[in-house]
Scaffold this motif. Structure first.
Motif, PDB file in Angstrom:
ATOM      1  N   ALA A  37      13.794 -14.522  -8.659  1.00 57.50           N
ATOM      2  CA  ALA A  37      13.256 -13.554  -9.618  1.00 57.50           C
ATOM      3  C   ALA A  37      12.542 -14.262 -10.768  1.00 57.50           C
ATOM      4  O   ALA A  37      11.428 -13.866 -11.162  1.00 57.50           O
ATOM      5  CB  ALA A  37      14.373 -12.663 -10.160  1.00 57.50           C
ATOM      6  N   ALA A  38      13.172 -15.307 -11.316  1.00 57.21           N
ATOM      7  CA  ALA A  38      12.554 -16.048 -12.419  1.00 57.21           C
ATOM      8  C   ALA A  38      11.245 -16.686 -11.963  1.00 57.21           C
ATOM      9  O   ALA A  38      10.236 -16.626 -12.679  1.00 57.21           O
ATOM     10  CB  ALA A  38      13.522 -17.107 -12.942  1.00 57.21           C
ATOM     11  N   ALA A  39      11.262 -17.284 -10.782  1.00 54.42           N
ATOM     12  CA  ALA A  39      10.049 -17.926 -10.261  1.00 54.42           C
ATOM     13  C   ALA A  39       8.952 -16.894 -10.003  1.00 54.42           C
ATOM     14  O   ALA A  39       7.782 -17.136 -10.337  1.00 54.42           O
ATOM     15  CB  ALA A  39      10.374 -18.691  -8.982  1.00 54.42           C
ATOM     16  N   SER A  98      16.257 -19.424 -18.517  1.00 53.66           N
ATOM     17  CA  SER A  98      17.170 -19.981 -19.523  1.00 53.66           C
ATOM     18  C   SER A  98      18.591 -19.441 -19.387  1.00 53.66           C
ATOM     19  O   SER A  98      19.513 -19.984 -19.993  1.00 53.66           O
ATOM     20  CB  SER A  98      16.643 -19.705 -20.936  1.00 53.66           C
ATOM     21  N   ASN A  99      18.776 -18.399 -18.598  1.00 55.02           N
ATOM     22  CA  ASN A  99      20.112 -17.833 -18.396  1.00 55.02           C
ATOM     23  C   ASN A  99      20.270 -17.402 -16.937  1.00 55.02           C
ATOM     24  O   ASN A  99      20.488 -16.229 -16.649  1.00 55.02           O
ATOM     25  CB  ASN A  99      20.332 -16.649 -19.347  1.00 55.02           C
ATOM     26  N   LEU A 100      20.149 -18.358 -16.037  1.00 51.85           N
ATOM     27  CA  LEU A 100      20.249 -18.043 -14.616  1.00 51.85           C
ATOM     28  C   LEU A 100      21.616 -17.455 -14.261  1.00 51.85           C
ATOM     29  O   LEU A 100      21.706 -16.571 -13.418  1.00 51.85           O
ATOM     30  CB  LEU A 100      19.969 -19.287 -13.767  1.00 51.85           C
ATOM     31  N   ALA A 101      22.667 -17.930 -14.929  1.00 53.11           N
ATOM     32  CA  ALA A 101      24.011 -17.408 -14.639  1.00 53.11           C
ATOM     33  C   ALA A 101      24.095 -15.923 -15.001  1.00 53.11           C
ATOM     34  O   ALA A 101      24.641 -15.121 -14.234  1.00 53.11           O
ATOM     35  CB  ALA A 101      25.069 -18.211 -15.386  1.00 53.11           C
ATOM     36  N   PRO A 138      23.560 -14.247  -5.261  1.00 50.70           N
ATOM     37  CA  PRO A 138      22.892 -13.815  -6.494  1.00 50.70           C
ATOM     38  C   PRO A 138      22.214 -14.949  -7.263  1.00 50.70           C
ATOM     39  O   PRO A 138      21.182 -14.717  -7.901  1.00 50.70           O
ATOM     40  CB  PRO A 138      24.016 -13.175  -7.308  1.00 50.70           C
ATOM     41  N   PHE A 139      22.760 -16.157  -7.196  1.00 49.52           N
ATOM     42  CA  PHE A 139      22.120 -17.262  -7.925  1.00 49.52           C
ATOM     43  C   PHE A 139      20.762 -17.586  -7.305  1.00 49.52           C
ATOM     44  O   PHE A 139      19.792 -17.841  -8.021  1.00 49.52           O
ATOM     45  CB  PHE A 139      23.027 -18.499  -7.963  1.00 49.52           C
TER      46      PHE A 139
END
Length: 133
Positions: free
Chosen positions: A50-52, A26-29, A43-44
């Motif tokens: 990381a989220a996955a 919800s806050n990838l940035a 980093p993106f």
């Protein structure tokens, strides 16, 4: 009783990863900013990875899809993030150092839990077990 305890333990072990992973999505940035601050390239892309890793790894543990492999992967993830993102030693602010030491030790404990799961296996409540019966 063993299989029920293993199932309950699997759920409890990954709750943090589900919540944290969904927060990263919800806050990838913001996640990318944190990663960039540590000097990582792309980093993106690492934020998405990381989220996955957190969400998919947690789901694999919960559902029992290759649980030993998922547990080893999440143990490695927890150890890497402990040393890279929660390096409390040498921090000038004692309050920040204490907070990061708590996160560091939490990650060590999670890694230990995942390694115990990898050793014990998921029990009978697993969809795709990668262990001998």
């Amino acid at each position: 009783m063993r299989d029920i305890a293993l199932l309950a333990g699997r759920f409890l072990l990954v709750v943090l990863f589900v919540v944290s992973g969904l927060g990263k999505w919800s806050n990838l940035a913001g996640t990318a900013e944190t990663i960039a601050a540590k000097g990582f390239p792309a980093p993106f892309a690492f934020a998405i990875l990381a989220a996955a890793a957190e969400v998919l790894g947690a789901l694999a543990i919960i559902l029992g899809v290759l649980p030993r492999l998922a547990a080893v992967g999440l143990a490695a993830y927890a150890l890497v993030t402990a040393f890279v993102f929660h390096a409390f030693w040498g921090m000038p602010d004692p309050g920040a150092a204490e907070m990061q030491s708590i996160h560091f030790l939490k990650n060590l404990g999670l890694a230990g839990g995942f390694l115990v799961l990898a050793g014990a296996g998921a029990g009978c409540f697993a969809l795709i077990r990668n262990e001998r019966p």
